[in-house]
Design an enzyme around this catalytic site. Structure first.
Site, mmCIF file in Angstrom:
data_model
loop_
_atom_site.group_PDB
_atom_site.id
_atom_site.type_symbol
_atom_site.label_atom_id
_atom_site.label_comp_id
_atom_site.label_asym_id
_atom_site.label_seq_id
_atom_site.Cartn_x
_atom_site.Cartn_y
_atom_site.Cartn_z
ATOM 1 C CG ASP A 187 24.981 35.181 10.462
ATOM 2 O OD1 ASP A 187 25.192 34.124 11.095
ATOM 3 O OD2 ASP A 187 25.883 35.812 9.869
ATOM 4 C CG ASP A 222 27.894 38.508 9.726
ATOM 5 O OD1 ASP A 222 28.313 37.941 10.745
ATOM 6 O OD2 ASP A 222 27.281 37.920 8.818
HETATM 7 O O1 RIB Z 1 32.054 30.263 10.928
HETATM 8 C C1 RIB Z 1 32.133 31.662 10.773
HETATM 9 C C2 RIB Z 1 30.837 32.200 10.255
HETATM 10 O O2 RIB Z 1 29.789 31.912 11.173
HETATM 11 C C3 RIB Z 1 30.846 33.734 10.115
HETATM 12 O O3 RIB Z 1 29.989 34.106 9.070
HETATM 13 C C4 RIB Z 1 30.289 34.202 11.425
HETATM 14 O O4 RIB Z 1 29.635 35.466 11.333
HETATM 15 C C5 RIB Z 1 29.271 33.127 11.698
HETATM 16 O O5 RIB Z 1 28.081 33.485 10.980
HETATM 17 CA CA CA Z 2 28.229 35.729 9.468
#
Ligand code: RIB
Ligand code: CA
Length: 316
Positions: free
Chosen positions: A9, A14
């Site tokens: 996402d 990411d």
């Molecule tokens: O809680 C952290 C996660 O939530 C990570 O993957 C960040 O990118 C969000 O998606």
């Molecule tokens: Ca993420």
């Protein structure tokens, strides 16, 4: 050579994690599937191609679920910016996603290449849950599933008790636990608490952002607004959840401590919806007191030098 499918996402962390994979010598990123999470998947679909441009990498990428299975959509734009790139001025890409839906692509790729792919889930588990509902044989046909998500000690970020990826689509988590967790090798989990136990210093962050390369400049641009805001609030270290999950995916030997537990997703509750229940009680002959078998390998200690090396290699 590892063949990796990344479900993402993207999202600032990411994007940092995807850079690690695209620059790792023993890994081929075979596909990237995209899902609504930090930001809507239409934004994620703009971000992934820009990371591919930065690394001059041709990776097929697929648009996935636009909304969670049941939960109302909760974004994380306050962390990642409305665009998922921290509002950074990064040129748009001309790369286009494949026409095939991410869920269908996951099913097709895994069936075409059984026991070849490792999967890393960096966002809500909506795509994986839909894929395994359409094809229940998938868990037996993948080499590995690594998940960034969940709380293993009730220390949340999205809520007091829940981590964002699991809170965003808790029903999807339970489907994944019931299917991919049915037999060993269980999914490997990097939780929010484990992330907090493996943070980087601000001195390291500043050096990381100043290697003088395009990738170093990129990680700086997409993270600088959020970092400035949390440093102003007095946050003393830099948490990198998705990169930590990527690190153990790329180099499993970095795992220094992990244990198998029975886990389940709290779907109700005023305060607890999205919390991961971990049954830490002693098991007898591998079975919990309630008669459950383990369904998750909870990773709690990672080699920090190795983690830092992968992060540094990603921007050099
Ligand atoms: O809680 C952290 C996660 O939530 C990570 O993957 C960040 O990118 C969000 O998606
Ligand atoms: Ca993420």
């Amino acid at each position: 050579m590892r063949k990796l499918i990344i479900d993402t996402d993207a999202g600032v962390d990411d994007s940092q994690a995807i850079l690690m994979a695209l620059t790792h010598p023993n890994t081929i990123v075979s596909a990237i599937t995209m899902v609504t999470g930090n930001v809507h998947v239409t934004e994620v679909t703009k971000n992934v191609p820009r990371i591919l441009d930065l690394c001059d990498a041709d990776v097929p990428h697929y648009v996935g679920a636009e909304l969670p299975l049941v939960a109302p959509y909760v974004d994380a734009a306050h962390v990642h910016g409305d665009d998922g790139f921290g509002g950074a001025d990064i040129p748009q890409s001309t790369r286009q996603p494949e026409d095939e839906h991410a869920v269908n692509a996951l099913i097709r790729l895994i069936n075409e290449n059984p026991n070849e792919y490792e999967i890393l889930a960096l966002g809500p588990l909506t795509n994986l849950a839909l894929a395994v509902r359409l094809d229940p044989t998938l868990p037996d046909k993948i080499k590995r599933l690594v998940i960034m998500g969940g709380t293993i000690g009730a220390h949340g970020n999205a809520t007091a008790l829940a981590e964002y990826n699991f809170y965003a689509d808790p029903e999807a988590v339970q489907i994944v636990l019931d299917t991919f967790g049915k037999s060993a090798p269980y999914p490997e989990l990097i939780s929010w608490e484990t992330t907090l136990a493996h943070c980087m210093s601000w001195d390291w962050y500043e050096a990381w952002c100043n290697h003088g390369t395009d990738r170093s400049e990129f990680v700086h641009k997409i993270s600088e607004r959020f970092v400035a805001r949390i440093r102003e609030r007095g946050v003393t270290k830099y948490a990198l959840p998705d990169p930590l999950a990527m690190a153990i995916t790329l180099e499993p030997d970095l795992i220094e401590k992990s244990d198998d537990y029975y886990t389940a997703m709290e779907l109700g509750g005023t305060y607890a919806r999205g919390q991961l229940m971990v049954d830490y009680r002693d098991m007898i002959d591998g079975v919990t007191r309630d008669g459950h078998f383990p369904n998750m390998t909870v990773v709690t200690q990672i080699n920090m030098d190795g983690f830092q090396q992968l992060l540094d290699d990603a921007v050099k």
